[in-house]
Motif scaffolding. Sequence first.
Motif, PDB file in Angstrom:
ATOM      1  N   LEU A  42       0.830  -1.204   0.000  1.00 33.28           N
ATOM      2  CA  LEU A  42       0.000   0.000   0.000  1.00 33.28           C
ATOM      3  C   LEU A  42       0.861   1.249   0.000  1.00 33.28           C
ATOM      4  CD1 LEU A  42      -2.492  -1.142   2.758  1.00 33.28           C
ATOM      5  CD2 LEU A  42      -2.859  -1.223   0.289  1.00 33.28           C
ATOM      6  N   HIS A  43       0.501   2.206  -0.855  1.00 35.18           N
ATOM      7  CA  HIS A  43       1.161   3.512  -0.880  1.00 35.18           C
ATOM      8  C   HIS A  43       0.182   4.526  -0.302  1.00 35.18           C
ATOM      9  CE1 HIS A  43       4.383   2.162  -3.567  1.00 35.18           C
ATOM     10  NE2 HIS A  43       3.446   1.424  -4.135  1.00 35.18           N
ATOM     11  N   THR A  44       0.559   5.184   0.775  1.00 29.88           N
ATOM     12  CA  THR A  44      -0.306   6.193   1.388  1.00 29.88           C
ATOM     13  C   THR A  44       0.481   7.483   1.563  1.00 29.88           C
ATOM     14  OG1 THR A  44       0.283   5.670   3.675  1.00 29.88           O
ATOM     15  CG2 THR A  44      -1.482   4.360   2.688  1.00 29.88           C
ATOM     16  N   ASN A  45      -0.209   8.532   1.977  1.00 34.10           N
ATOM     17  CA  ASN A  45       0.495   9.793   2.218  1.00 34.10           C
ATOM     18  C   ASN A  45       1.394   9.722   3.451  1.00 34.10           C
ATOM     19  OD1 ASN A  45      -1.525   9.738   4.098  1.00 34.10           O
ATOM     20  ND2 ASN A  45      -2.326  11.764   3.641  1.00 34.10           N
ATOM     21  N   LYS A  46       1.266   8.656   4.229  1.00 33.50           N
ATOM     22  CA  LYS A  46       2.121   8.455   5.405  1.00 33.50           C
ATOM     23  C   LYS A  46       3.245   7.468   5.118  1.00 33.50           C
ATOM     24  CE  LYS A  46      -1.494   9.511   8.709  1.00 33.50           C
ATOM     25  NZ  LYS A  46      -2.265   9.056   9.857  1.00 33.50           N
ATOM     26  N   GLY A  47       3.400   7.078   3.859  1.00 35.26           N
ATOM     27  CA  GLY A  47       4.457   6.137   3.486  1.00 35.26           C
ATOM     28  C   GLY A  47       3.885   4.853   2.924  1.00 35.26           C
ATOM     29  N   CYS A  48       4.716   3.855   2.817  1.00 33.66           N
ATOM     30  CA  CYS A  48       4.332   2.568   2.253  1.00 33.66           C
ATOM     31  C   CYS A  48       4.288   1.509   3.354  1.00 33.66           C
ATOM     32  CB  CYS A  48       5.331   2.139   1.188  1.00 33.66           C
ATOM     33  SG  CYS A  48       5.443   3.284  -0.184  1.00 33.66           S
ATOM     34  N   ARG A  49       3.440   0.509   3.161  1.00 38.54           N
ATOM     35  CA  ARG A  49       3.382  -0.605   4.105  1.00 38.54           C
ATOM     36  C   ARG A  49       2.820  -1.834   3.399  1.00 38.54           C
ATOM     37  NH1 ARG A  49      -1.633  -1.768   6.577  1.00 38.54           N
ATOM     38  NH2 ARG A  49      -3.266  -0.329   5.999  1.00 38.54           N
ATOM     39  N   TRP A  50       3.054  -2.987   3.987  1.00 41.70           N
ATOM     40  CA  TRP A  50       2.526  -4.239   3.490  1.00 41.70           C
ATOM     41  C   TRP A  50       1.316  -4.637   4.303  1.00 41.70           C
ATOM     42  CZ3 TRP A  50       3.890  -6.756  -0.838  1.00 41.70           C
ATOM     43  CH2 TRP A  50       5.083  -6.381  -1.444  1.00 41.70           C
ATOM     44  N   ASP A  51       0.347  -5.263   3.660  1.00 40.81           N
ATOM     45  CA  ASP A  51      -0.840  -5.778   4.327  1.00 40.81           C
ATOM     46  C   ASP A  51      -1.205  -7.099   3.655  1.00 40.81           C
ATOM     47  OD1 ASP A  51      -3.004  -6.015   6.018  1.00 40.81           O
ATOM     48  OD2 ASP A  51      -3.906  -4.108   5.475  1.00 40.81           O
ATOM     49  N   THR A  52      -2.210  -7.749   4.149  1.00 40.92           N
ATOM     50  CA  THR A  52      -2.660  -9.004   3.551  1.00 40.92           C
ATOM     51  C   THR A  52      -4.124  -8.908   3.162  1.00 40.92           C
ATOM     52  OG1 THR A  52      -3.227  -9.915   5.713  1.00 40.92           O
ATOM     53  CG2 THR A  52      -1.034 -10.429   4.863  1.00 40.92           C
ATOM     54  N   ILE A  53      -4.520  -9.738   2.220  1.00 42.68           N
ATOM     55  CA  ILE A  53      -5.935  -9.901   1.887  1.00 42.68           C
ATOM     56  C   ILE A  53      -6.323 -11.256   2.460  1.00 42.68           C
ATOM     57  CG2 ILE A  53      -7.645 -10.172   0.056  1.00 42.68           C
ATOM     58  CD1 ILE A  53      -5.924  -8.301  -1.643  1.00 42.68           C
ATOM     59  N   ASP A  54      -7.269 -11.238   3.405  1.00 47.24           N
ATOM     60  CA  ASP A  54      -7.673 -12.443   4.127  1.00 47.24           C
ATOM     61  C   ASP A  54      -9.178 -12.624   4.014  1.00 47.24           C
ATOM     62  OD1 ASP A  54      -5.014 -12.843   5.486  1.00 47.24           O
ATOM     63  OD2 ASP A  54      -5.544 -10.866   6.265  1.00 47.24           O
ATOM     64  N   LEU A  55      -9.611 -13.874   3.938  1.00 44.00           N
ATOM     65  CA  LEU A  55     -11.031 -14.186   3.853  1.00 44.00           C
ATOM     66  C   LEU A  55     -11.447 -15.076   5.014  1.00 44.00           C
ATOM     67  CD1 LEU A  55     -11.339 -15.106   0.062  1.00 44.00           C
ATOM     68  CD2 LEU A  55     -11.762 -12.894   1.140  1.00 44.00           C
ATOM     69  N   CYS A  56     -12.700 -14.922   5.448  1.00 42.46           N
ATOM     70  CA  CYS A  56     -13.264 -15.855   6.416  1.00 42.46           C
ATOM     71  C   CYS A  56     -13.572 -17.148   5.643  1.00 42.46           C
ATOM     72  CB  CYS A  56     -14.512 -15.274   7.067  1.00 42.46           C
ATOM     73  SG  CYS A  56     -15.936 -15.053   5.964  1.00 42.46           S
ATOM     74  N   PRO A  57     -13.733 -18.268   6.316  1.00 44.50           N
ATOM     75  CA  PRO A  57     -13.996 -19.527   5.612  1.00 44.50           C
ATOM     76  C   PRO A  57     -15.236 -19.476   4.709  1.00 44.50           C
ATOM     77  CG  PRO A  57     -13.315 -19.993   7.844  1.00 44.50           C
ATOM     78  CD  PRO A  57     -13.494 -18.493   7.747  1.00 44.50           C
ATOM     79  N   LEU A  58     -16.276 -18.760   5.109  1.00 46.83           N
ATOM     80  CA  LEU A  58     -17.486 -18.656   4.290  1.00 46.83           C
ATOM     81  C   LEU A  58     -17.201 -17.931   2.977  1.00 46.83           C
ATOM     82  CD1 LEU A  58     -20.539 -18.978   3.852  1.00 46.83           C
ATOM     83  CD2 LEU A  58     -20.846 -16.841   5.108  1.00 46.83           C
ATOM     84  N   CYS A  59     -16.541 -16.788   3.043  1.00 41.63           N
ATOM     85  CA  CYS A  59     -16.217 -16.038   1.829  1.00 41.63           C
ATOM     86  C   CYS A  59     -15.241 -16.811   0.950  1.00 41.63           C
ATOM     87  CB  CYS A  59     -15.647 -14.661   2.174  1.00 41.63           C
ATOM     88  SG  CYS A  59     -16.900 -13.495   2.761  1.00 41.63           S
ATOM     89  N   ALA A  60     -14.288 -17.524   1.569  1.00 41.54           N
ATOM     90  CA  ALA A  60     -13.328 -18.308   0.796  1.00 41.54           C
ATOM     91  C   ALA A  60     -14.041 -19.414   0.031  1.00 41.54           C
ATOM     92  CB  ALA A  60     -12.279 -18.904   1.725  1.00 41.54           C
ATOM     93  N   ALA A  61     -14.999 -20.078   0.664  1.00 39.62           N
ATOM     94  CA  ALA A  61     -15.752 -21.129  -0.012  1.00 39.62           C
ATOM     95  C   ALA A  61     -16.593 -20.572  -1.151  1.00 39.62           C
ATOM     96  CB  ALA A  61     -16.638 -21.856   0.997  1.00 39.62           C
ATOM     97  N   GLU A  62     -17.202 -19.424  -0.932  1.00 40.17           N
ATOM     98  CA  GLU A  62     -18.038 -18.829  -1.974  1.00 40.17           C
ATOM     99  C   GLU A  62     -17.192 -18.293  -3.126  1.00 40.17           C
ATOM    100  OE1 GLU A  62     -20.989 -16.161  -0.479  1.00 40.17           O
ATOM    101  OE2 GLU A  62     -21.824 -17.693   0.829  1.00 40.17           O
TER     102      GLU A  62
END
Length: 90
Positions: A65-85
């Motif tokens: 992620l690039h923001t006005n406060k600098g850069c950082r790493w994040d993750t994209i995570d799903l709950c089991p229901l959303c992952a199954a769908e």
Amino acid sequence: MTTCAACATCGKPSSLLCDGKIFKLQDGTIHRFGKRLGSNVPRASVTCDAPICKACRVKVSDIHLHTNKGCRWDTIDLCPLCAAEQKEEK
């Protein structure tokens, strides 16, 4: 995110929120991952936001992620229901 709620799956303390896409239509109905929605259907895209712990999450990817406060790493995570769908959609 700080631990604040119980995991929606197992009940342990959560540290993440589900990033699964949910589409809310103008008529008030909700569809996950845009199932059977035409491109001309008015909708708002939001995320599931179910609290999940690291043990129950389904990690999809890392993002930079690039923001006005600098850069950082994040993750994209799903709950089991959303992952199954999401798996059904493919």
